[in-house]
Design a protein around this motif. Structure first.
Motif, PDB file in Angstrom:
ATOM      1  N   PRO A 144      86.577  71.040  43.645  1.00  0.00           N
ATOM      2  CA  PRO A 144      85.301  70.958  44.374  1.00  0.00           C
ATOM      3  C   PRO A 144      85.314  71.682  45.725  1.00  0.00           C
ATOM      4  CG  PRO A 144      85.856  68.839  43.410  1.00  0.00           C
ATOM      5  CD  PRO A 144      87.077  69.712  43.258  1.00  0.00           C
ATOM      6  N   ASN A 145      86.471  71.740  46.366  1.00  0.00           N
ATOM      7  CA  ASN A 145      86.559  72.487  47.631  1.00  0.00           C
ATOM      8  C   ASN A 145      86.304  73.970  47.398  1.00  0.00           C
ATOM      9  OD1 ASN A 145      87.659  69.934  48.193  1.00  0.00           O
ATOM     10  ND2 ASN A 145      89.030  70.750  49.742  1.00  0.00           N
ATOM     11  N   VAL A 146      86.904  74.511  46.340  1.00  0.00           N
ATOM     12  CA  VAL A 146      86.714  75.923  46.019  1.00  0.00           C
ATOM     13  C   VAL A 146      85.271  76.155  45.564  1.00  0.00           C
ATOM     14  CG1 VAL A 146      87.563  77.882  44.669  1.00  0.00           C
ATOM     15  CG2 VAL A 146      89.159  76.092  45.404  1.00  0.00           C
ATOM     16  N   CYS A 147      84.736  75.231  44.774  1.00  0.00           N
ATOM     17  CA  CYS A 147      83.327  75.340  44.347  1.00  0.00           C
ATOM     18  C   CYS A 147      82.399  75.406  45.552  1.00  0.00           C
ATOM     19  CB  CYS A 147      82.949  74.157  43.455  1.00  0.00           C
ATOM     20  SG  CYS A 147      83.605  74.251  41.781  1.00  0.00           S
ATOM     21  N   MET A 148      82.643  74.550  46.532  1.00  0.00           N
ATOM     22  CA  MET A 148      81.783  74.547  47.722  1.00  0.00           C
ATOM     23  C   MET A 148      81.891  75.878  48.452  1.00  0.00           C
ATOM     24  SD  MET A 148      81.465  71.829  50.830  1.00  0.00           S
ATOM     25  CE  MET A 148      80.637  70.661  49.771  1.00  0.00           C
ATOM     26  N   GLU A 149      83.092  76.392  48.594  1.00  0.00           N
ATOM     27  CA  GLU A 149      83.310  77.665  49.299  1.00  0.00           C
ATOM     28  C   GLU A 149      82.598  78.817  48.597  1.00  0.00           C
ATOM     29  OE1 GLU A 149      84.683  80.340  52.151  1.00  0.00           O
ATOM     30  OE2 GLU A 149      84.728  78.152  52.215  1.00  0.00           O
ATOM     31  N   TYR A 150      82.530  78.762  47.259  1.00  0.00           N
ATOM     32  CA  TYR A 150      81.955  79.864  46.479  1.00  0.00           C
ATOM     33  C   TYR A 150      80.583  79.527  45.889  1.00  0.00           C
ATOM     34  CZ  TYR A 150      86.099  82.574  47.204  1.00  0.00           C
ATOM     35  OH  TYR A 150      87.095  83.295  47.803  1.00  0.00           O
ATOM     36  N   ASP A 151      79.971  78.452  46.392  1.00  0.00           N
ATOM     37  CA  ASP A 151      78.612  78.078  46.002  1.00  0.00           C
ATOM     38  C   ASP A 151      78.455  77.891  44.491  1.00  0.00           C
ATOM     39  OD1 ASP A 151      76.030  77.338  46.711  1.00  0.00           O
ATOM     40  OD2 ASP A 151      75.246  79.371  46.434  1.00  0.00           O
ATOM     41  N   VAL A 152      79.380  77.128  43.908  1.00  0.00           N
ATOM     42  CA  VAL A 152      79.352  76.804  42.489  1.00  0.00           C
ATOM     43  C   VAL A 152      79.100  75.309  42.365  1.00  0.00           C
ATOM     44  CG1 VAL A 152      80.718  76.705  40.363  1.00  0.00           C
ATOM     45  CG2 VAL A 152      80.908  78.684  41.883  1.00  0.00           C
ATOM     46  N   LYS A 153      78.140  74.928  41.547  1.00  0.00           N
ATOM     47  CA  LYS A 153      77.848  73.508  41.347  1.00  0.00           C
ATOM     48  C   LYS A 153      79.016  72.850  40.620  1.00  0.00           C
ATOM     49  CE  LYS A 153      74.374  70.287  39.671  1.00  0.00           C
ATOM     50  NZ  LYS A 153      73.098  70.138  38.950  1.00  0.00           N
ATOM     51  N   CYS A 154      79.320  71.605  41.029  1.00  0.00           N
ATOM     52  CA  CYS A 154      80.451  70.871  40.474  1.00  0.00           C
ATOM     53  C   CYS A 154      80.029  69.420  40.256  1.00  0.00           C
ATOM     54  CB  CYS A 154      81.616  70.966  41.463  1.00  0.00           C
ATOM     55  SG  CYS A 154      83.135  70.236  40.908  1.00  0.00           S
ATOM     56  N   VAL A 155      80.256  68.886  39.050  1.00  0.00           N
ATOM     57  CA  VAL A 155      79.888  67.508  38.712  1.00  0.00           C
ATOM     58  C   VAL A 155      81.030  66.853  37.929  1.00  0.00           C
ATOM     59  CG1 VAL A 155      77.416  68.051  38.645  1.00  0.00           C
ATOM     60  CG2 VAL A 155      78.751  68.125  36.529  1.00  0.00           C
ATOM     61  N   ASP A 156      80.920  65.532  37.733  1.00  0.00           N
ATOM     62  CA  ASP A 156      81.885  64.845  36.876  1.00  0.00           C
ATOM     63  C   ASP A 156      81.302  64.706  35.462  1.00  0.00           C
ATOM     64  OD1 ASP A 156      80.120  62.630  36.884  1.00  0.00           O
ATOM     65  OD2 ASP A 156      81.313  61.538  38.362  1.00  0.00           O
ATOM     66  N   THR A 157      82.087  64.160  34.546  1.00  0.00           N
ATOM     67  CA  THR A 157      81.617  64.072  33.154  1.00  0.00           C
ATOM     68  C   THR A 157      80.383  63.189  33.023  1.00  0.00           C
ATOM     69  OG1 THR A 157      83.194  62.296  32.682  1.00  0.00           O
ATOM     70  CG2 THR A 157      83.847  64.520  32.059  1.00  0.00           C
ATOM     71  N   PHE A 158      80.266  62.158  33.848  1.00  0.00           N
ATOM     72  CA  PHE A 158      79.118  61.263  33.741  1.00  0.00           C
ATOM     73  C   PHE A 158      77.821  61.988  34.097  1.00  0.00           C
ATOM     74  CE2 PHE A 158      82.784  58.554  34.888  1.00  0.00           C
ATOM     75  CZ  PHE A 158      82.915  57.902  33.670  1.00  0.00           C
ATOM     76  N   ALA A 159      77.844  62.787  35.155  1.00  0.00           N
ATOM     77  CA  ALA A 159      76.659  63.572  35.528  1.00  0.00           C
ATOM     78  C   ALA A 159      76.330  64.586  34.438  1.00  0.00           C
ATOM     79  CB  ALA A 159      76.882  64.267  36.868  1.00  0.00           C
TER      80      ALA A 159
END
Length: 175
Positions: A144-159
């Motif tokens: 999620p840290n890398v996703c935030m840096e590169y503007d990529v959405k990140c969720v868990d399996t429940f979402a």
């Protein structure tokens, strides 16, 4: 356009080990395949490599499920030059971050985590992982840290499952 999801290894391992074990909730596993067939869910060749031991004697439920039930198209190839280039950029970014220990940096460069984020960024996918954003992480570079840096959405399996509209309903049939 419908949101599409790219699964990290822990989107297979944690459900298997905890709340969606094969013998308790086979619907999770059939949902992954059916949603892949609808072009909504996939993972990467590098994740497949992490999930399937080299020796067949060491295979677990996930390895057998992949071998027997999962289409080969489920695990996308990471050989696209744009993905390779972005992964290289991500590795450089991680190495330039003083907060991470050297062991965390070298681990990031050698595992599938960065490839997941790079592939998602290039292909407009949402990353599915159970890792949590941790701005003070030092021992491990969190997806999620890398996703935030590169503007990529990140969720868990429940979402992901809620977005897909998945429902796991207990059968009342006795048999």
């Amino acid at each position: 356009m419908s949101e599409k999801f790219l699964l990290d290894a822990n989107a297979f391992i944690e459900p298997r080990d905890r709340y969606y074990a094969y013998d308790i909730c086979p619907g999770y596993w059939t949902t992954l395949v059916s949603q892949h067939n609808e072009d909504r869910v996939c993972s990467l060749d590098r994740i497949r490599d992490e999930l399937i031991p080299k020796k067949q004697d060491d295979w677990d439920d996930i390895a057998h499920w992949i071998d027997e039930k999962v289409p080969t198209t489920f695990f996308k190839k990471t050989e696209d030059q744009a993905v390779i280039d972005l992964f290289g950029e991500m590795v450089q970014w991680v190495y330039s971050e003083p907060q991470y220990y050297d062991t965390a940096k070298s681990e990031f460069a050698s595992v599938a985590d960065g490839w997941i984020v790079a592939y998602a960024a290039i292909n407009g996918l949402t990353v599915v992982t159970h890792e949590q954003y941790s701005p003070d992480a030092k021992k491990r570079v969190m997806i999620p840290n890398v996703c935030m840096e590169y503007d990529v959405k990140c969720v868990d399996t429940f979402a992901m499952l809620r977005t897909l509209g998945a429902k796991f309903i207990s059968s009342t049939k006795h048999g």
